[in-house]
Structures are given as structure tokens and as C-alpha cells.
Design an enzyme around this catalytic site. Structure first.
Site, PDB file in Angstrom:
ATOM      1  N   TYR A 295      42.780  23.234  -0.301  1.00  0.00           N
ATOM      2  CA  TYR A 295      42.069  22.786   1.040  1.00  0.00           C
ATOM      3  C   TYR A 295      40.508  22.770   0.476  1.00  0.00           C
ATOM      4  CZ  TYR A 295      39.602  24.984   5.296  1.00  0.00           C
ATOM      5  OH  TYR A 295      38.920  24.824   6.353  1.00  0.00           O
TER       6      TYR A 295
ATOM      7  N   GLU B 241      37.461  18.570   8.215  1.00  0.00           N
ATOM      8  CA  GLU B 241      39.160  19.049   6.854  1.00  0.00           C
ATOM      9  C   GLU B 241      40.086  18.489   6.416  1.00  0.00           C
ATOM     10  OE1 GLU B 241      39.866  24.038   8.491  1.00  0.00           O
ATOM     11  OE2 GLU B 241      41.458  22.769   9.102  1.00  0.00           O
TER      12      GLU B 241
END
Ligand code: GDP
Ligand code: MN
Length: 377
Positions: A101, A189
């Protein structure tokens, strides 16, 4: 402003962050012809501006034509977060070895941009943040926008043991930082950020949110707004030169100036009420704006009272008064109106309104107390 994954992918490509080749399809036929070009397996992904598509069944790897048509139709018929699926992304499926992530966002409390990274990316990142917060790494920018590779190297070093992956991740995080600042993002993101079968890093999903206040310098991106996800009243207000944000309460507010509008909402809360909206008619004295503001506010079925709070500087109270009178001649008020006016041409304004049988206040406190009393009746 949120943009769809297939649009955010264009940004990644523009900045040189690897993504799986693909395109967007509205029908199974379109999806099929894309898949034939890409080669199976492909991944089908619902293009909706809500998170958690994977868990809701909106992401599926398909192996052949029959599977593709079945899954396309199934996903197309899903409702996700109350929204229908209009398009699906069809991309060459990545052979995912491990999910990471990486994101940049604004930490409003610290007033800083933060890089968030984790070795445990994927659909359970929110759960990990709750149960194992130590697995979510944060690197603050300290107000800098300097694109210094040495800093991303620190992030990459904590994510990857392998030096080749460290070097590659350093470059990619740097590109994401550049994208974040150059495109006025509040969020960029990549989740999951993956290592594929060849041992290379790729973005398997991307989410980008653009700061609405930066859109004026992002003309290309602002055209990409999917109006389906915006509140129609907020869009209409914007079109009419009003700053309007819908809220949960029952005291409708019409105020001149953003600062006073915020102060009015605070005062309503302080006196035991709840504002139904933020609305700034702006500094000008155009009576039309008051009319438009009232029309929009009265559409809200939760409204119990409308509070007009005007501090007349450049705004002339008599113009506001004539706006109110014009509005009342055109629309039927279904709730009481509480008016506070002070400043430029206050006396004339009050006379106009009082003649029409309307009570006015000079004190903001009194007006707010009255409005809250009426709302809580
Ligand atoms: P989200 O749930 O809305 O964040 O959608 P994602 O695009 O992140 O997809 C959810 C999950 O589906 C990912 O975490 C992956 O595990 C899986 N996934 C997405 N794309 C691919 C792909 O190309 N190949 C494989 N094998 N899995 C994928
Ligand atoms: Mn994702």
C-alpha cells in the site's frame, strides 16, 4: 473531486508508473473485443466512485470468453454504495505475488502532507490500520514539496528487503509525489501496489481525489467530473455563484461572507440548534442571489426555519431586503424566516422589511436564539 479509476490510471501512465494495459467498456461486446486484444486472463472492475469494490464483488479475474460475459453482466447489475455501474475497466490480469500500500494524502490535523505505506496492502488495509496500526508507516513531508529521492528511499527501504525493488519503489514513490503536487490532489493512493510474476512493481488499483480549490488550474481534470456523484443542489448553487454545502440539520442559513457563514453555523450549534447548510451569497449585493439561495434551501425537507444573517459592508442591506421581498413574492414560504441585518443601509432595509410585516434583528445572538427556538419547537 473524485475521478474514476480508469481516469486516474491515465495520470499514472502519464507519470510513468506501470499499470496493466486495459480500457473501459460499457457492453459485454466492448469488453470482449478489449479482452481479445489484451489476451486472457483479464480483470473486470466496476468503475464506481466508492471504495471496497473487491469485497462487494465488483472486481473479478476472468479466464475465458464465456466467463467474461457472465461476470460482466453480473458486475454491471450490481448497485454499489447506492450507485449503478455504468462502465467496467477491462485490464490484463496481473499475476500478483504480494500486495503493498502506498498513498499520499493531507493530514488536516498536522497540516501536512503524509506518505502512508504498508507491506500489507490490499482489500483489508482498513482492518490492518485498526488492528495492527504499527504496520501502517507514515512519513511526513514537513511542508516540503522538494522531490528528494533520498526521502523516498527511506520509505522504500522499510517496505522492501530486496535492493532492486527498493530502487524501483523509490523511483515510483517519487513519481507519485510529483503527481500528487502537480495535480493538486488531496489523495493519490495505490492499493494494491504489487509485485508481479516477473518480480516487478505495478499499480493494480489507484484512487485519486483532486482538491476542488485547485481545479481552476487543472482544466483537463475538471472536465472529468462525473456529475452523477454530485449533489444537484450544490451544482446548481455553484452555477449561480453561491457557495453551498448541504448538512444534516434543520436551520437553513443564508449568510454573506464565508467567515460569517462559518460563525453563524457555530452560533447555531452553540445555541442548541443544527445548521442545515453552509451558504455564502458572496460579497456582492445582487438580490437575485437571495432569491436563488432561498429557492435551493427550501427544497430541503428537513428545514424548520431559515436564518438570514447579513453584515453589510460592501453588501448593502437594502439590496438584500429587496432580494428577500422579491423572493417572497415568488415563492411560498413553508417555514418561518428570521432576518438579521446590520451595517450598510440597515435602516432603509429594516423599514422595507417591517412594512412587509417581517421582523428583523440587529443582534446576531438574538436572531440565532430565535431561529433555534423555532427549529426546536
Ligand atoms: P477495491 O476493492 O475497490 O480497492 O478494488 P481493487 O482494484 O483494489 O481490487 C480488489 C482486489 O482484487 C485487489 O486487492 C487484488 O487482490 C484483486 N485484484 C485486482 N486486480 C487484480 C489483477 O489484475 N490480478 C489479480 N490476480 N487480482 C487482482
Ligand atoms: Mn484497491
Amino acid at each position: 473531486m473524485k475521478i474514476h479509476e480508469y481516469q486516474a490510471r491515465d495520470l499514472l501512465a502519464q507519470y510513468g508508473i506501470p499499470i496493466a494495459e486495459g480500457g473501459v467498456a460499457q457492453s459485454p461486446q466492448e469488453a470482449l473485443s478489449l479482452a481479445k486484444k489484451l489476451g486472457f486472463p483479464v480483470v473486470l472492475k466496476a468503475q464506481v466512485l466508492v471504495g471496497g469494490r473487491g469485497k462487494a464483488g465488483g472486481v473479478k479475474v476472468v479466464a475465458d470468453e464465456a466467463d467474461l460475459v457472465n461476470q460482466f453482466n453480473r458486475i454491471k447489475n450490481l448497485t454499489m454504495g447506492g450507485y449503478t455501474v455504468e462502465r467496467l475497466l477491462v485490464a490484463r490480469a496481473i499475476d500478483i505475488r504480494k500486495e503493498y500500500y502506498v498513498a499520499l494524502t493531507v493530514d488536516n490535523i498536522k497540516g501536512d502532507v503524509v506518505i502512508i505505506a504498508s507491506g500489507e496492502g490490499g482489500v483489508d488495509i482498513e482492518e490492518t490500520a485498526k488492528t495492527n496500526p504499527e504496520k501502517i508507516l507514515k512519513f511526513y513531508m514537513h511542508g516540503e514539496k522538494i522531490l528528494d529521492e533520498r526521502r523516498w528511499a527511506l520509505v522504500a527501504a522499510q517496505l522492501f528487503a530486496d535492493t532492486r525493488l527498493q530502487m524501483s519503489a523509490t523511483v515510483m514513490i517519487g513519481k507519485l509525489v510529483k503527481l500528487f503536487f502537480e495535480k493538486d490532489c488531496t489523495l493519490a493512493e495505490i492499493n494494491p501496489f504489487v509485485v508481479n510474476g516477473e518480480g516487478n512493481l505495478m499499480a493494480a488499483d489507484v484512487k485519486v481525489i483532486i482538491d476542488d480549490n485547485g481545479l481552476f488550474r487543472q482544466p483537463e481534470l475538471s472536465q472529468r467530473r462525473d456529475l452523477k456523484y454530485d449533489d444537484p443542489d450544490e451544482l446548481e448553487a455553484k452555477d449561480k455563484g453561491l457557495s453551498f454545502v448541504k448538512l444534516e440539520g434543520n436551520v437553513g442559513c443564508i449568510v454573506n461572507g464565508a467567515g460569517l457563514a462559518m460563525g453563524t453555523m457555530d452560533a447555531v450549534n452553540l445555541m442548541g440548534g443544527t445548521p442545515a447548510n453552509f451558504l455564502d451569497v458572496g460579497g456582492s449585493s445582487n438580490p437575485e442571489k437571495v432569491l436563488n439561495a432561498l429557492k435551493i434551501i427550501l427544497r430541503n425537507p428537513s428545514i424548520k426555519v431559515v436564518l438570514i444573517n447579513i453584515f453589510g459592508g460592501i453588501t448593502r442591506c437594502d439590496d438584500i431586503a429587496s432580494g428577500i421581498l422579491t423572493a417572497l413574492a415568488q415563492i411560498k414560504m413553508t417555514v418561518p424566516l428570521v432576518i438579521r441585518l446590520t451595517g450598510t443601509n440597515e435602516a432603509v432595509a429594516k423599514e422595507m422589511l417591517n412594512k412587509a410585516g417581517l421582523t428583523t434583528f440587529s443582534s446576531m445572538r438574538q436572531a440565532v436564539v430565535e431561529a433555534v427556538k423555532l427549529a426546536n419547537k
